[in-house]
Motif scaffolding. Structure first.
Motif, PDB file in Angstrom:
ATOM      1  N   PHE B 193      16.524  71.034  77.025  1.00 38.45           N
ATOM      2  CA  PHE B 193      14.751  72.277  77.159  1.00 38.45           C
ATOM      3  C   PHE B 193      14.596  71.971  78.510  1.00 38.45           C
ATOM      4  O   PHE B 193      14.082  73.227  79.540  1.00 38.45           O
ATOM      5  CB  PHE B 193      13.943  72.065  76.204  1.00 38.45           C
ATOM      6  CG  PHE B 193      15.070  72.613  74.924  1.00 38.45           C
ATOM      7  CD1 PHE B 193      15.484  74.025  74.422  1.00 38.45           C
ATOM      8  CD2 PHE B 193      14.515  71.510  73.691  1.00 38.45           C
ATOM      9  CE1 PHE B 193      16.034  74.659  73.279  1.00 38.45           C
ATOM     10  CE2 PHE B 193      15.427  72.179  72.358  1.00 38.45           C
ATOM     11  CZ  PHE B 193      15.370  73.811  72.195  1.00 38.45           C
ATOM     12  N   ARG B 194      14.216  70.985  78.790  1.00 36.65           N
ATOM     13  CA  ARG B 194      13.415  70.696  80.508  1.00 36.65           C
ATOM     14  C   ARG B 194      14.192  71.331  81.323  1.00 36.65           C
ATOM     15  O   ARG B 194      14.376  71.586  82.472  1.00 36.65           O
ATOM     16  CB  ARG B 194      13.021  68.993  80.285  1.00 36.65           C
ATOM     17  CG  ARG B 194      11.570  68.710  80.202  1.00 36.65           C
ATOM     18  CD  ARG B 194      11.391  68.444  81.266  1.00 36.65           C
ATOM     19  NE  ARG B 194      11.741  66.804  80.878  1.00 36.65           N
ATOM     20  CZ  ARG B 194      11.847  65.927  82.319  1.00 36.65           C
ATOM     21  NH1 ARG B 194      11.336  67.227  83.577  1.00 36.65           N
ATOM     22  NH2 ARG B 194      12.095  65.132  82.018  1.00 36.65           N
ATOM     23  N   LEU B 195      15.518  70.880  81.302  1.00 40.18           N
ATOM     24  CA  LEU B 195      17.059  70.937  82.201  1.00 40.18           C
ATOM     25  C   LEU B 195      16.655  73.225  81.977  1.00 40.18           C
ATOM     26  O   LEU B 195      16.729  73.200  83.322  1.00 40.18           O
ATOM     27  CB  LEU B 195      18.253  70.952  81.143  1.00 40.18           C
ATOM     28  CG  LEU B 195      19.040  71.167  82.381  1.00 40.18           C
ATOM     29  CD1 LEU B 195      19.494  69.815  83.637  1.00 40.18           C
ATOM     30  CD2 LEU B 195      20.630  70.314  82.027  1.00 40.18           C
ATOM     31  N   LYS B 200      17.016  77.065  84.092  1.00 40.60           N
ATOM     32  CA  LYS B 200      17.685  78.125  83.534  1.00 40.60           C
ATOM     33  C   LYS B 200      19.287  78.581  83.346  1.00 40.60           C
ATOM     34  O   LYS B 200      19.791  78.878  83.019  1.00 40.60           O
ATOM     35  CB  LYS B 200      17.467  79.021  84.632  1.00 40.60           C
ATOM     36  CG  LYS B 200      15.703  79.732  85.243  1.00 40.60           C
ATOM     37  CD  LYS B 200      15.204  80.027  83.522  1.00 40.60           C
ATOM     38  CE  LYS B 200      13.867  79.978  84.019  1.00 40.60           C
ATOM     39  NZ  LYS B 200      12.704  79.457  83.202  1.00 40.60           N
ATOM     40  N   SER B 201      19.702  76.826  83.177  1.00 41.26           N
ATOM     41  CA  SER B 201      21.079  76.666  82.329  1.00 41.26           C
ATOM     42  C   SER B 201      21.020  77.260  81.376  1.00 41.26           C
ATOM     43  O   SER B 201      20.067  76.433  80.107  1.00 41.26           O
ATOM     44  CB  SER B 201      21.199  74.948  82.625  1.00 41.26           C
ATOM     45  OG  SER B 201      22.396  75.511  81.735  1.00 41.26           O
ATOM     46  N   HIS B 202      20.937  78.234  80.727  1.00 37.73           N
ATOM     47  CA  HIS B 202      21.803  78.764  79.280  1.00 37.73           C
ATOM     48  C   HIS B 202      22.445  77.720  78.672  1.00 37.73           C
ATOM     49  O   HIS B 202      21.925  77.444  77.616  1.00 37.73           O
ATOM     50  CB  HIS B 202      22.627  80.251  79.472  1.00 37.73           C
ATOM     51  CG  HIS B 202      22.946  81.135  78.421  1.00 37.73           C
ATOM     52  ND1 HIS B 202      21.597  80.947  77.403  1.00 37.73           N
ATOM     53  CD2 HIS B 202      23.820  80.774  76.777  1.00 37.73           C
ATOM     54  CE1 HIS B 202      22.486  81.687  76.319  1.00 37.73           C
ATOM     55  NE2 HIS B 202      23.370  81.725  75.807  1.00 37.73           N
ATOM     56  N   GLU B 206      21.145  76.388  74.897  1.00 38.52           N
ATOM     57  CA  GLU B 206      22.113  76.897  73.302  1.00 38.52           C
ATOM     58  C   GLU B 206      22.644  75.299  73.127  1.00 38.52           C
ATOM     59  O   GLU B 206      22.262  75.431  71.601  1.00 38.52           O
ATOM     60  CB  GLU B 206      23.458  77.430  73.770  1.00 38.52           C
ATOM     61  CG  GLU B 206      24.243  78.057  73.433  1.00 38.52           C
ATOM     62  CD  GLU B 206      25.509  78.956  73.558  1.00 38.52           C
ATOM     63  OE1 GLU B 206      25.508  80.333  73.710  1.00 38.52           O
ATOM     64  OE2 GLU B 206      26.070  78.433  74.196  1.00 38.52           O
ATOM     65  N   LEU B 207      23.008  74.338  73.609  1.00 45.85           N
ATOM     66  CA  LEU B 207      23.223  73.165  73.017  1.00 45.85           C
ATOM     67  C   LEU B 207      21.546  72.363  72.271  1.00 45.85           C
ATOM     68  O   LEU B 207      22.246  71.816  71.508  1.00 45.85           O
ATOM     69  CB  LEU B 207      23.868  72.221  74.623  1.00 45.85           C
ATOM     70  CG  LEU B 207      24.681  70.931  74.045  1.00 45.85           C
ATOM     71  CD1 LEU B 207      25.872  70.831  73.791  1.00 45.85           C
ATOM     72  CD2 LEU B 207      25.045  70.474  75.547  1.00 45.85           C
ATOM     73  N   ASP B 282       9.324  71.948  71.610  1.00 44.50           N
ATOM     74  CA  ASP B 282       9.924  72.973  73.117  1.00 44.50           C
ATOM     75  C   ASP B 282      10.620  74.011  71.904  1.00 44.50           C
ATOM     76  O   ASP B 282      10.241  75.085  73.635  1.00 44.50           O
ATOM     77  CB  ASP B 282      10.580  71.640  73.686  1.00 44.50           C
ATOM     78  CG  ASP B 282      10.146  70.718  74.799  1.00 44.50           C
ATOM     79  OD1 ASP B 282       9.458  70.720  75.365  1.00 44.50           O
ATOM     80  OD2 ASP B 282      11.087  69.936  74.710  1.00 44.50           O
ATOM     81  N   MET B 283      11.116  73.869  71.605  1.00 40.48           N
ATOM     82  CA  MET B 283      12.282  75.059  71.318  1.00 40.48           C
ATOM     83  C   MET B 283      10.766  76.143  70.807  1.00 40.48           C
ATOM     84  O   MET B 283      10.799  77.151  71.063  1.00 40.48           O
ATOM     85  CB  MET B 283      12.725  74.278  70.305  1.00 40.48           C
ATOM     86  CG  MET B 283      13.803  76.114  70.111  1.00 40.48           C
ATOM     87  SD  MET B 283      14.982  75.909  68.718  1.00 40.48           S
ATOM     88  CE  MET B 283      14.530  75.055  67.138  1.00 40.48           C
TER      89      MET B 283
END
Lengths: 669, 669
Positions: B193-195, B200-202, B206-207, B282-283
């Motif tokens: 989530f931090r990444l 902005k890595s989707h 998603e993972l 975080d989510m």
């Protein structure tokens, strides 16, 4: 040697004491109810060696549901024989005869008898001594055979069992081609010592002693711990383990983590622990009686004494229950004694306290000290008697001291692992052997009275003279015990237990002169000078005022309970309907007086009810807490309430919501 | 989104507060000492992918000693980068650069990075998600890469890590050819989530979301629970299990017994539990910020809130520690909180309380409530700060509240499983992000102050205006906090935490008018009408009188401790040489006044010592006990003694015999 299973029929219970009533109930109701359970569940017919659908159930590993069936049947036969000894019962007699015939028919040509390893896994005999109860079942068959032999005065069951013992004796021992093993669940050791006592079988003694001496040997089999070696033979790695083993190598679960002589604290499965120590005490007793000399008897005595002391002082509940942890049905660390299954654990298995009674009885036979008999009585009237309902048809396995929503205060008809119900019946069947011990020497007969009740003892001396003693009392409700001795020429010493809770308060009538009596280790000894002068006399033991009790402060529990004489009390919702939450919000104050009221249960059994004041705390303590921290400067509202207590062993006989608690929070005076 | 790891450098600590001193100590000593440990143990060179002798050690199964080395290195890099951000240190900088080069060199052509599964068991990647910490290590590499990226402003580590994340993203997910798995030890979820927030890595989002949603699915892989399925693939039966699993199917150990949304109570390994919930928070936070819409956000919020409440109200020690049970390093049942390892358990792992702080910080970002920040501060000043010695070179893993002969009150240089020491350093490296949150909207900037200390905040708004706030205090010893705000045209709201232990006592100077402030959920809000009128002002928070505390009565413990402000105190033998037996025989009375004395540690760090009277019970209570029963009518001798208390986090810094206790038995007033 005088095992209670051999001597019990010197004693006749009579009158309306609790013990007499329970024995009558078991003979007239419980034995029949348990027989019905044996029949309904398939146990009754299991020695026919036919397939039963439950044998297909592989959901439990390694122990399948039927693994103890042999022992359930054996314990019922044992109980039945004890009660038949007192009174004939055609149905019970018929069932014993049928069962014995079936067991005989189940014996293999080499002598082997075991349902599972004959019907289900015939190729795997002796492949899992740790878990599979093969020798445990054999032990109970031995005990059944001894009871059968005593009652029926024939060898119809004993002969096949002796053949089985010979087979076991060949298979286990120190020779190169023998298994250097011992049972995961001790039981057979004490059965074998009894077998030796009755039959003088040297094989039986040798085998039992081997099991005790070999236990916990770290390099017994091919330089490995036997249980590790056999697991390797089964191709199990060290991390494959039954649910009862919390971690790998948890050999402490069955007291095999080190040799018995080296064990400092009592650990693991509590029933196994006390059965094992009872066998050790048997071995010491045989030494003391000059029957079988034991190497290093002092070390064995130190071990059993050390483990007894650790158990009763640091690992026993106020009800005489032992074992806090459900997973391994046994002991936690010292002073770890939560009182409910939702508070960290409370197991206190019925069989375990019966085992404590067995151990105490053995120890009393060569070390007369009321510290053993006090505990024996505590177990009997509390954790053990709690295990059966007043209708004689329902039982407990676990004896928690506090109920919860997930574990209400109830009893059940039966258990898949049905060790406790028939253990209770065989204990009551042989109870006469726990009441008193007779010790005969050339000079005199001594009768050591451990339990007070209403009963008579009839003992025949070596010179065939009969000594009889009758005690009459309303124990455990009242401390007055009338005694009547009868003997002809025999000189008789009588020793009377002075319970620790009596604080030494007693009165004799007639009053003995100073050289007529002495007191040592909690027993009042009446010398022949007194018993010759008075054939009827009485003792009135004090300490029957209700008293507040608590567990050791190192349990870190701040709780109070109430006891009266040997009886531990509890609160039930049926008497205290104002409560909720299983009495978790109720406090007692030890400055509050306790009043008594005579009451009767619906079956007419009298008991003493106790009443005091208590306080119900407002359970909404959110104003006082910030997460884990309670601010002690804010005092919760407390409502004064009337508290009614009944004996713990009578709980769950009068309906209600199944809420109960023995130890309640202590409020400040 | 404002993770502390991103925002910490808006804050500068200065002065001589505890927090400032600890940060200075870590920068100047601890990082170097930990680097030395990495080098001595082989961790430093592990990414060279050469064989290390410890890889031959098969004594632990399934987790070998070196399994977490990747994460130890990663957490040290992360810590180092946070401190380098404040001050250059040539040795630290050099080591980071070397380590990053080695990690880059360890990456396989497909992107995979893991020492164990490249060097030791290269054929077994992703074969044991439950136990083998493969994704946990990956998560810490992601966090290291983010810290490295922030400090060095290059992609030297981030690029290879993004490639690794792509590989993982391909391997795990809901498609037919993907593994429907999730990590046994959560960590990667919050890293992802931090990444996502930074890059902005989707894929990352998603993972992480997949891992959270799939967790605990009873039929996720071929109609089986994933962990059961993979165990079957490994040909392990259900009874083959690591030591940490007390019984078969203990999926609750890693919070995978049911889907997160269905979990009613917080269970299992405590670090895993709070890391997992931090990722859930975080989510939710990403949803609230409009970054990534979440289905059913209320259900997720209810789950995290329910589990938080269960944890802090029923499963947390007064020191902010969580987890009573050593075997699974985690939670017992509700209110099961023994305080010593010889009293039933007390684990309270350092990492677990750091995880509680992370979770609290996330929750505060969208649910401003002092119930979170009170717990965050409780953890910081007690269970967490207790974990490092005053010389910065020794650490704890377990933080018991009472010592014993087998577990003395000490700290250690290092651990084979070395998760805690670098977790402490990375927490202190990013601590600025926990002190306050800045929330910017079109209309205004709001600064929510969670922790009081001496520090300054400098925040640049979207319109590139700088808002700065300085707080100066002697917290946690004194409640006076001077504030100085600086902004140009920006309208600023300031919210100040009112700790629950202050019972709402505070004074502002200048005094705000009634419409200048409001109070909600433990925060005092100063509206712009006040902050515009006064640029310097102060708050003095009450509640710094020493106070007696206790755990919830349902713990069934009758104990008292002493707290002052956020600091929990303890007794040590070095101050109370008259005691023995680890203070087990010492009682306090809550009616006794407590006095204060200003003291300094040998390093000059000031603290408030507390003194009161206490009583030493004669520990020989044999006269009062009969086995398990204590007669409450006999009162033990008690000797009045002077009791000296020091803050728990300062314990074990001044020699002595390693005897310590936080909660002492409560005597009657």
């Amino acid at each position: 040697m005088s095992h209670p299973q051999s001597t019990f029929d010197n004693t006749s219970f009579f009158g309306e004491t609790i013990l007499s009533r329970r024995r009558h109930l078991i003979a007239s109701v419980t034995l029949h109810a348990q027989l019905e359970q044996l029949k309904q569940t398939g146990r009754y017919d299991c020695f026919k060696l036919k397939w039963h659908p439950i044998y297909d159930d592989k959901s439990m590993w390694p122990v399948p549901y039927h693994l103890f069936w042999d022992s359930d049947v054996a314990k019922w036969i044992e109980s039945a024989c004890y009660f038949l000894q007192r009174e004939y019962d055609a149905n019970i007699d018929l069932a014993v005869r049928e069962l014995v015939d079936m067991i005989r028919g189940a014996q293999q040509s080499d002598g082997y008898i075991n349902v599972h390893y004959t019907v289900v896994e015939p190729q795997k005999r002796w492949s899992n001594l740790r878990d599979m109860h093969e020798l445990y079942n054999a032990g109970h068959l031995i005990e059944a055979a001894l009871a059968h032999h005593k009652h029926y005065q024939n060898n119809h069951l004993l002969d096949p069992i002796l053949k089985y013992v010979s087979l076991i004796h060949c298979r286990f021992g120190s020779c190169h081609d023998q298994l250097h093993a011992y049972p995961g669940h001790p039981e057979i050791e004490m059965a074998l010592f009894r077998l030796h006592t009755v039959t003088k079988s040297h094989e039986a003694y040798e085998l039992a002693q081997y099991f005790l001496q070999e236990r916990g040997n770290a390099s017994g089999q091919h330089e490995m711990h036997y249980f590790d070696w056999e697991a390797q033979q089964r191709k199990e790695n060290r991390y494959t383990r039954p649910n009862t083993y919390p971690e790998k190598d948890s050999h402490w679960y069955c007291q095999a983590h080190k040799p018995i002589l080296e064990q400092e604290t009592i650990e693991g499965h509590s029933v196994r622990a006390v059965y094992l120590l009872t066998a050790v005490a048997d071995m010491i007793q045989l030494h003391h009686k000059g029957d079988k000399a034991l190497c290093n008897p002092d070390a064995w005595m130190e071990a059993v004494s050390r483990l007894w002391t650790n158990m009763v002082n640091k690992k026993m509940y106020v009800t005489g229950g032992i074992g806090a942890i459900k997973q391994w049905e046994g002991f936690g660390c010292d002073y770890f004694l939560p009182t409910g299954t939702n508070e960290g654990g409370c197991y206190a298995e019925t069989c375990a306290s019966i085992g404590v009674m067995m151990l105490a009885e053995r120890l009393l036979s060569f070390d007369l000290d009321s510290r053993y008999s006090d505990i024996m009585e505590l177990c009997l009237y509390n954790n053990v008697m709690n295990a059966m309902s007043l209708d004689g048809k329902q039982f407990t396995y676990v004896n928690q001291l506090a109920s919860s929503d997930t574990d209400k205060s109830i009893r059940k008809d039966w258990f898949w692992c049905a060790c406790c119900p028939p253990n209770l019946t065989r204990l009551f069947g042989s109870l006469g052997g726990y009441v008193w011990h007779v010790q005969e020497s050339e000079a005199e007969v001594a009768i050591n009275i451990h339990l007070y009740t209403t009963a008579s003892l009839s003992y025949t001396t070596a010179s065939l003279e009969t000594v009889s003693l009758q005690q009459t009392s309303n124990w455990p409700w009242d401390g007055h015990v009338a005694l009547e001795l009868s003997s002809q020429s025999q000189s008789v010493t009588i020793r009377l237990r002075l319970p620790s809770w009596s604080h030494g308060q007693f009165k004799m009538a007639p009053i003995p002169a100073s050289d007529d009596f002495s007191i040592d280790k909690g027993y009042l000894t009446l010398h022949p000078s007194y018993t010759n002068a008075y054939r009827t006399f009485s003792i009135t033991i004090g300490g029957f005022e209700p008293r507040y009790i608590s567990p050791h402060p190192y349990t870190a529990q701040n709780v109070l309970g109430i006891a009266r004489g040997p009886i531990i009390y509890c609160m039930e919702d049926v008497d205290n309907s104002w409560q909720h939450n299983h009495f978790r919000d109720v406090t007692l104050k030890k400055s509050e007086p306790i009043s008594e009221e005579a009451k009767s249960m619906t079956n007419g059994e009298g008991y003493t009810e106790l009443r005091t004041k208590c306080w119900l705390t407002n359970e909404d303590i959110s104003a006082r807490t910030a997460g884990p921290i309670l601010d002690t400067s804010i005092v919760s509202d407390r409502l004064e309430k009337s508290a009614v207590f009944i004996p713990y062993f009578l709980r769950a006989n009068r309906g209600g919501n199944g809420e109960m608690r023995v130890l309640l929070r202590q409020g400040e005076d």
